[in-house]
Write a protein that holds these residues in place. Structure first.
Motif, PDB file in Angstrom:
ATOM      1  N   GLU A  79       0.814  -1.217   0.000  1.00  0.00           N
ATOM      2  CA  GLU A  79       0.000   0.000   0.000  1.00  0.00           C
ATOM      3  C   GLU A  79       0.857   1.281   0.000  1.00  0.00           C
ATOM      4  OE1 GLU A  79      -3.206  -0.222   2.864  1.00  0.00           O
ATOM      5  OE2 GLU A  79      -3.594   1.916   2.603  1.00  0.00           O
ATOM      6  N   GLY A  83       1.059   4.233  -2.952  1.00  0.00           N
ATOM      7  CA  GLY A  83       0.920   5.675  -2.700  1.00  0.00           C
ATOM      8  C   GLY A  83       2.086   6.452  -3.286  1.00  0.00           C
ATOM      9  N   SER A 102      -7.330   8.202   3.384  1.00  0.00           N
ATOM     10  CA  SER A 102      -6.530   7.552   4.418  1.00  0.00           C
ATOM     11  C   SER A 102      -7.466   6.790   5.361  1.00  0.00           C
ATOM     12  CB  SER A 102      -5.697   8.624   5.150  1.00  0.00           C
ATOM     13  OG  SER A 102      -4.847   8.046   6.098  1.00  0.00           O
ATOM     14  N   PRO A 106      -4.305   6.922  11.490  1.00  0.00           N
ATOM     15  CA  PRO A 106      -3.261   6.213  10.737  1.00  0.00           C
ATOM     16  C   PRO A 106      -1.994   6.027  11.589  1.00  0.00           C
ATOM     17  CG  PRO A 106      -3.423   8.492  10.013  1.00  0.00           C
ATOM     18  CD  PRO A 106      -4.573   8.260  10.934  1.00  0.00           C
ATOM     19  N   LYS A 117      -0.710   3.832   5.621  1.00  0.00           N
ATOM     20  CA  LYS A 117      -1.355   5.074   5.159  1.00  0.00           C
ATOM     21  C   LYS A 117      -0.644   6.289   5.735  1.00  0.00           C
ATOM     22  CE  LYS A 117      -5.976   3.402   4.008  1.00  0.00           C
ATOM     23  NZ  LYS A 117      -5.730   1.949   4.011  1.00  0.00           N
ATOM     24  N   GLN A 135      -9.637  11.070   6.574  1.00  0.00           N
ATOM     25  CA  GLN A 135      -9.354   9.933   7.477  1.00  0.00           C
ATOM     26  C   GLN A 135     -10.667   9.333   7.979  1.00  0.00           C
ATOM     27  OE1 GLN A 135      -6.874  11.974  10.384  1.00  0.00           O
ATOM     28  NE2 GLN A 135      -5.017  11.456   9.267  1.00  0.00           N
TER      29      GLN A 135
END
Ligand SMILES: NC(=O)c1ccc[n+]([C@@H]2O[C@H](COP(=O)([O-])OP(=O)(O)OC[C@H]3O[C@@H](n4cnc5c(N)ncnc54)[C@H](OP(=O)(O)O)[C@@H]3O)[C@@H](O)[C@H]2O)c1
Length: 291
Positions: A79, A83, A102, A106, A117, A135
């Protein structure tokens, strides 16, 4: 043109619909050809098939794009790299802004998909691009895979206990905020926590399900080890199994609770409640229902 990644998934589909409701021109990034028609039905003007881990395909996907809504795949071991690649491709293509999907808290090292994230958030700060970070808390829609059991057997079985209060948020509210943020420049540089209006334990959720469905629904905690064995037997393994096990263990010990005031401010109305969400679920529904 706005690019939405992860557009074949639950979150991406909801964001496509919310952007279409604002008459925005959207390019959907999906993983497979078979996902093209569904993205089109949700209003995508263009659909591109690309692998988020392929820099060349990402460059093609970002050409001519003003803003990107970056959704990473659920429980993906790479992940953070996904990103980083998306940020690099956006810079190269001259994209003005990334809105990153997100997750609530996180900073939680114990949950690998949260921690990854956070790494992406950090890369965004350093990217030189305009950015906004959303978020979201756990979605109310996460109850849908359990729906058949809830309706037919009157039981809500999850691998955590009553201590696990979650500030569940309606994905429809999250998508509405995403569309608002993507179509206005005033949110540049902001990080918004999107938590729902009530912190609900699984027993409280079962109570609300009983009320709305007009039948008794009881909550039953499955031991985490039993859940993991069943999940493994069902074909889940590797990073996804490990991350989900850590997530449920964390929920059990700490819950995942935020504050809904930011979401209410962005929506300019109270966020949808769990009861209101349950009202919308059709009696016979498939687990992809998200509206
Ligand atoms: N669920 C929640 O409560 C919640 C809350 C906050 C944040 N989030 C975050 O939201 C994000 C999206 O979650 P979701 O539930 O919408 O996930 P999802 O339904 O699994 O959607 C993700 C999409 O990404 C696609 N994908 C996977 N690998 C890919 C690759 N290499 N290249 C291109 N596409 C790829 C998947 O394809 P396939 O359809 O073929 O698998 C899927 O269509 C996740 O990062 C999750 O952590 C979720």
């Amino acid at each position: 043109m706005i690019l939405v990644t992860g557009a074949g998934g639950k979150t991406g589909q909801a964001v496509l619909e919310a952007l279409t409701a604002k008459s925005e021109a959207v390019r959907a990034l999906v993983r497979y050809q078979e996902q093209i028609p569904s993205a089109g039905r949700r209003g995508a003007e263009e659909v591109v098939v690309a692998d988020l881990l392929n820099p060349v395909e990402m460059s093609v996907a970002m050409a001519g794009v003003r803003a990107v809504y970056l959704i990473a795949p659920n429980m993906h071991p790479e992940e953070a790299r996904i990103g980083e690649l998306a940020i690099a491709a956006a810079r190269e293509a001259g994209v003005q802004r990334i809105v990153f999907h997100s997750v609530l808290h996180p900073q939680t090292r114990e949950m690998p998909h949260h921690w990854q994230k956070l790494a992406v958030e950090e890369r965004l700060f350093e990217s030189g691009l305009g950015f906004t970070i959303l978020q979201p808390a756990a979605y109310m829609q996460n109850v849908l895979p359990y729906w058949k059991e809830i309706v037919e057997d009157g039981v809500y079985r999850v691998p955590y206990g009553e201590s696990a209060a979650l500030s569940l948020v309606d994905l429809k509210d999250v998508a509405e905020v995403a569309a608002g943020v993507l179509t206005s420049s005033v949110h540049n540089g902001a990080t918004y926590e999107l938590a729902g209006p009530q912190a609900l334990s699984p027993g409280q959720m079962a109570g609300l399900l009983s009320k709305q469905l007009k039948r008794e629904v009881r909550f039953e905690a499955i031991p985490l080890i039993t859940w993991a064995e069943e999940a493994r037997a069902g074909g889940l393994g590797g990073y996804a199994l490990d991350s989900l096990t850590k997530m449920f263990g964390y929920y059990n010990r700490h819950g995942l609770v935020g504050n809904s005031r930011v979401l209410e401010g962005l929506l300019r109305r109270p966020p949808r409640t769990f009861l209101r969400f349950v009202e919308r679920v059709p009696s016979s529904q498939d687990s992809r229902f998200g509206n």
